[in-house]
Design a protein around this motif. Sequence first.
Motif, PDB file in Angstrom:
ATOM      1  N   ILE A   1       0.847  -1.193   0.000  1.00 29.03           N
ATOM      2  CA  ILE A   1       0.000   0.000   0.000  1.00 29.03           C
ATOM      3  C   ILE A   1       0.883   1.244   0.000  1.00 29.03           C
ATOM      4  O   ILE A   1       1.804   1.362   0.819  1.00 29.03           O
ATOM      5  CB  ILE A   1      -0.940   0.026   1.237  1.00 29.03           C
ATOM      6  N   ASP A   2       0.595   2.149  -0.925  1.00 28.48           N
ATOM      7  CA  ASP A   2       1.289   3.439  -1.004  1.00 28.48           C
ATOM      8  C   ASP A   2       2.789   3.283  -1.200  1.00 28.48           C
ATOM      9  O   ASP A   2       3.590   4.015  -0.612  1.00 28.48           O
ATOM     10  CB  ASP A   2       0.999   4.270   0.251  1.00 28.48           C
ATOM     11  N   GLY A   3       3.173   2.299  -2.018  1.00 27.49           N
ATOM     12  CA  GLY A   3       4.576   2.139  -2.375  1.00 27.49           C
ATOM     13  C   GLY A   3       5.431   1.422  -1.350  1.00 27.49           C
ATOM     14  O   GLY A   3       6.658   1.363  -1.485  1.00 27.49           O
TER      15      GLY A   3
ATOM     16  N   ASP B   1      -7.907  -1.953   5.310  1.00 32.05           N
ATOM     17  CA  ASP B   1      -6.798  -1.977   4.356  1.00 32.05           C
ATOM     18  C   ASP B   1      -7.236  -1.424   3.003  1.00 32.05           C
ATOM     19  O   ASP B   1      -6.468  -0.729   2.328  1.00 32.05           O
ATOM     20  CB  ASP B   1      -6.271  -3.402   4.194  1.00 32.05           C
ATOM     21  N   VAL B   2      -8.457  -1.742   2.609  1.00 35.14           N
ATOM     22  CA  VAL B   2      -8.990  -1.190   1.366  1.00 35.14           C
ATOM     23  C   VAL B   2      -9.068   0.327   1.465  1.00 35.14           C
ATOM     24  O   VAL B   2      -8.686   1.050   0.532  1.00 35.14           O
ATOM     25  CB  VAL B   2     -10.392  -1.770   1.056  1.00 35.14           C
ATOM     26  N   GLU B   3      -9.543   0.807   2.594  1.00 35.06           N
ATOM     27  CA  GLU B   3      -9.665   2.251   2.777  1.00 35.06           C
ATOM     28  C   GLU B   3      -8.308   2.935   2.669  1.00 35.06           C
ATOM     29  O   GLU B   3      -8.172   4.001   2.044  1.00 35.06           O
ATOM     30  CB  GLU B   3     -10.319   2.543   4.120  1.00 35.06           C
ATOM     31  N   ALA B   4      -7.266   2.314   3.235  1.00 36.70           N
ATOM     32  CA  ALA B   4      -5.920   2.883   3.154  1.00 36.70           C
ATOM     33  C   ALA B   4      -5.382   2.831   1.731  1.00 36.70           C
ATOM     34  O   ALA B   4      -4.751   3.789   1.253  1.00 36.70           O
ATOM     35  CB  ALA B   4      -4.985   2.132   4.104  1.00 36.70           C
ATOM     36  N   ALA B   5      -5.626   1.714   1.048  1.00 39.53           N
ATOM     37  CA  ALA B   5      -5.140   1.569  -0.321  1.00 39.53           C
ATOM     38  C   ALA B   5      -5.838   2.542  -1.266  1.00 39.53           C
ATOM     39  O   ALA B   5      -5.204   3.149  -2.141  1.00 39.53           O
ATOM     40  CB  ALA B   5      -5.351   0.131  -0.792  1.00 39.53           C
ATOM     41  N   VAL B   6      -7.151   2.700  -1.094  1.00 40.88           N
ATOM     42  CA  VAL B   6      -7.891   3.638  -1.947  1.00 40.88           C
ATOM     43  C   VAL B   6      -7.427   5.062  -1.683  1.00 40.88           C
ATOM     44  O   VAL B   6      -7.269   5.870  -2.612  1.00 40.88           O
ATOM     45  CB  VAL B   6      -9.409   3.494  -1.726  1.00 40.88           C
ATOM     46  N   ALA B   7      -7.189   5.398  -0.423  1.00 37.53           N
ATOM     47  CA  ALA B   7      -6.696   6.731  -0.094  1.00 37.53           C
ATOM     48  C   ALA B   7      -5.352   6.992  -0.769  1.00 37.53           C
ATOM     49  O   ALA B   7      -5.099   8.085  -1.297  1.00 37.53           O
ATOM     50  CB  ALA B   7      -6.571   6.889   1.419  1.00 37.53           C
TER      51      ALA B   7
ATOM     52  N   ASP C   1      10.467   1.114  -9.048  1.00 37.43           N
ATOM     53  CA  ASP C   1      10.327   2.510  -8.611  1.00 37.43           C
ATOM     54  C   ASP C   1       9.097   3.195  -9.183  1.00 37.43           C
ATOM     55  O   ASP C   1       9.147   4.378  -9.552  1.00 37.43           O
ATOM     56  CB  ASP C   1      11.584   3.314  -8.972  1.00 37.43           C
ATOM     57  N   LEU C   2       7.969   2.472  -9.235  1.00 35.83           N
ATOM     58  CA  LEU C   2       6.729   3.166  -9.568  1.00 35.83           C
ATOM     59  C   LEU C   2       6.413   4.153  -8.446  1.00 35.83           C
ATOM     60  O   LEU C   2       6.666   3.858  -7.270  1.00 35.83           O
ATOM     61  CB  LEU C   2       5.573   2.179  -9.726  1.00 35.83           C
ATOM     62  N   PRO C   3       5.849   5.314  -8.755  1.00 34.89           N
ATOM     63  CA  PRO C   3       5.533   6.281  -7.692  1.00 34.89           C
ATOM     64  C   PRO C   3       4.599   5.677  -6.656  1.00 34.89           C
ATOM     65  O   PRO C   3       3.745   4.844  -6.968  1.00 34.89           O
ATOM     66  CB  PRO C   3       4.850   7.417  -8.463  1.00 34.89           C
ATOM     67  N   PRO C   4       4.732   6.077  -5.408  1.00 30.86           N
ATOM     68  CA  PRO C   4       3.865   5.551  -4.335  1.00 30.86           C
ATOM     69  C   PRO C   4       2.386   5.746  -4.662  1.00 30.86           C
ATOM     70  O   PRO C   4       1.980   6.794  -5.162  1.00 30.86           O
ATOM     71  CB  PRO C   4       4.266   6.390  -3.118  1.00 30.86           C
TER      72      PRO C   4
ATOM     73  N   LEU D   1       0.253   1.665  -7.695  1.00 30.48           N
ATOM     74  CA  LEU D   1      -0.244   0.298  -7.615  1.00 30.48           C
ATOM     75  C   LEU D   1      -0.288  -0.113  -6.158  1.00 30.48           C
ATOM     76  O   LEU D   1       0.711  -0.013  -5.434  1.00 30.48           O
ATOM     77  CB  LEU D   1       0.654  -0.666  -8.401  1.00 30.48           C
ATOM     78  N   ASN D   2      -1.454  -0.595  -5.731  1.00 31.35           N
ATOM     79  CA  ASN D   2      -1.651  -1.097  -4.379  1.00 31.35           C
ATOM     80  C   ASN D   2      -2.261  -2.493  -4.482  1.00 31.35           C
ATOM     81  O   ASN D   2      -3.094  -2.732  -5.357  1.00 31.35           O
ATOM     82  CB  ASN D   2      -2.588  -0.179  -3.605  1.00 31.35           C
ATOM     83  N   VAL D   3      -1.841  -3.400  -3.604  1.00 36.76           N
ATOM     84  CA  VAL D   3      -2.335  -4.775  -3.641  1.00 36.76           C
ATOM     85  C   VAL D   3      -2.877  -5.142  -2.260  1.00 36.76           C
ATOM     86  O   VAL D   3      -2.139  -5.101  -1.263  1.00 36.76           O
ATOM     87  CB  VAL D   3      -1.236  -5.772  -4.048  1.00 36.76           C
TER      88      VAL D   3
END
Length: 488
Positions: A12-14, A46-52, A204-207, A210-212
């Motif tokens: 999440i977030d890089g 976790d979904v809420e954090a990833a979507v944020a 090194d994709l930006p934070p 992509l979130n999984v």
Amino acid sequence: MDTRTSYDELFIDGRWAPSRSEEATAVVNPATGAAFGRVPRGAVADVEAAVAAARRAFDEGPWPTMSARERSAALLRFADVLESWRDVVEPVIRLESGALPSLIEATHFGIGLARFRYAAEKALTSFDTVTPLQVGPGDVLGASALLHQPIGVVGAITPFNFPLYLNLAKLGPALAMGNTVVLKPSPLTPLEGLVLGAVAAEADLPPGVLNVVTGEGDVGDALVTDPRVDMISFTGSEATGSRVMASASGTLKRVVLELGGKSAMIVREDADVEAAAAAAFGSFTLHAGQGCVLLTRHLVHRAVADQFLAELDRRVRATVVGDPEDPSTTMGPLISAAQREKVLGYIDAGVGDGGTVAARGSDVVSDGFFVPPVVLSDVPATSRSVQEEIFGPVAVVLRFDDDHQAVRLANDSRYGLSSAIFSGNGGAAWRMAQRLRTGGVRINGGGTALDLDAPTTGWKTSGLGTEHGIPGLMEYTLSKTVAFRAGR
């Protein structure tokens, strides 16, 4: 290089982050029934954090405003990292999905990576257009530009059958067109999703781009209903797809659905019967029949039906069902015990409805989730085994007397994903193809090479929207018209 078969955190977030649920899920090898790894069980938080994170990366980050060249270079770097990890990723695919090494090399990894690279390279192409200049009232000179811009945050939900391939087939176009993504892989095959988080970090994709997040249905529901998510791309069953569409309607999300299939192969009287039977067998036993586009309804002209069944029987008897680790294996397991029981139930239903078992492979004594290939013949067209998607190595053979009846039987399905025709008469086959209510038709096997430009569209309950090719890229964009004038 990431060599793990277990993960303790989500991506999440890089960066790697512990799940809010603090629970773990075992990853099971379907060929043995034994656990070989574990992953966190994701939670709604976790979904809420990833979507944020994805929302922030889209609204404030560089990804959607990068030049096409910069974004393409970043995605090709991602592809290069994954390619360099092939030797460690492919064994994980075998353990997690039960696929044969040859299928992993060609499809799970090979075609999946090819589709990702295709999208990354097409990102260099500008799809924007400008209308011809026009002189309007008052001698105003002007025109309009049609822009194709990213939608925003995409929720990608994938199934268990071809996990890496489907993950890449969604991530490629979504990211190439400038969107950010939250990927939710199947709880049965989470490793092939989490490894892409590791690839994103290495590339090194930006934070937040992509979130999984792993998890069960509650995680998927949270992703679908979150108002910060602009689009859902889902591949899976018709029933689940219907629920996804209904849930997404509350926030009027864009939805692309690639759903089930019960694809028909028509074998005309003038067909090369041996070639048709080889294609039919290869299709319904591919990955133990776990594929939505596979040809599982075989409609055969009465004059050649017995020959066709004999050819299928010969191939079925020669099938070696077993662990993909064994080089002699030609067909592997189903994904789970529940899927095995479902498939066996469909076989019993076909026989109970009056069908006969025209061919059956040898049973496997194992703790794995195996079902031998089975061919049912003379099953009533109304039987569940004919009308419903089985998702296992089971084919039904129905006889027909003329082209009109063949087309009627082929179209007698609520699905419309794929189909095929075998015939020695190209013109007759072409005319028949126009009448089939499916998004794709292959005549005599179709092309010999993967056509990355060819889109896939599900008709009827087989889907909504288009995947692959340029139309598949456009699904991840919104159009905007900007009118302008020359001078002041």
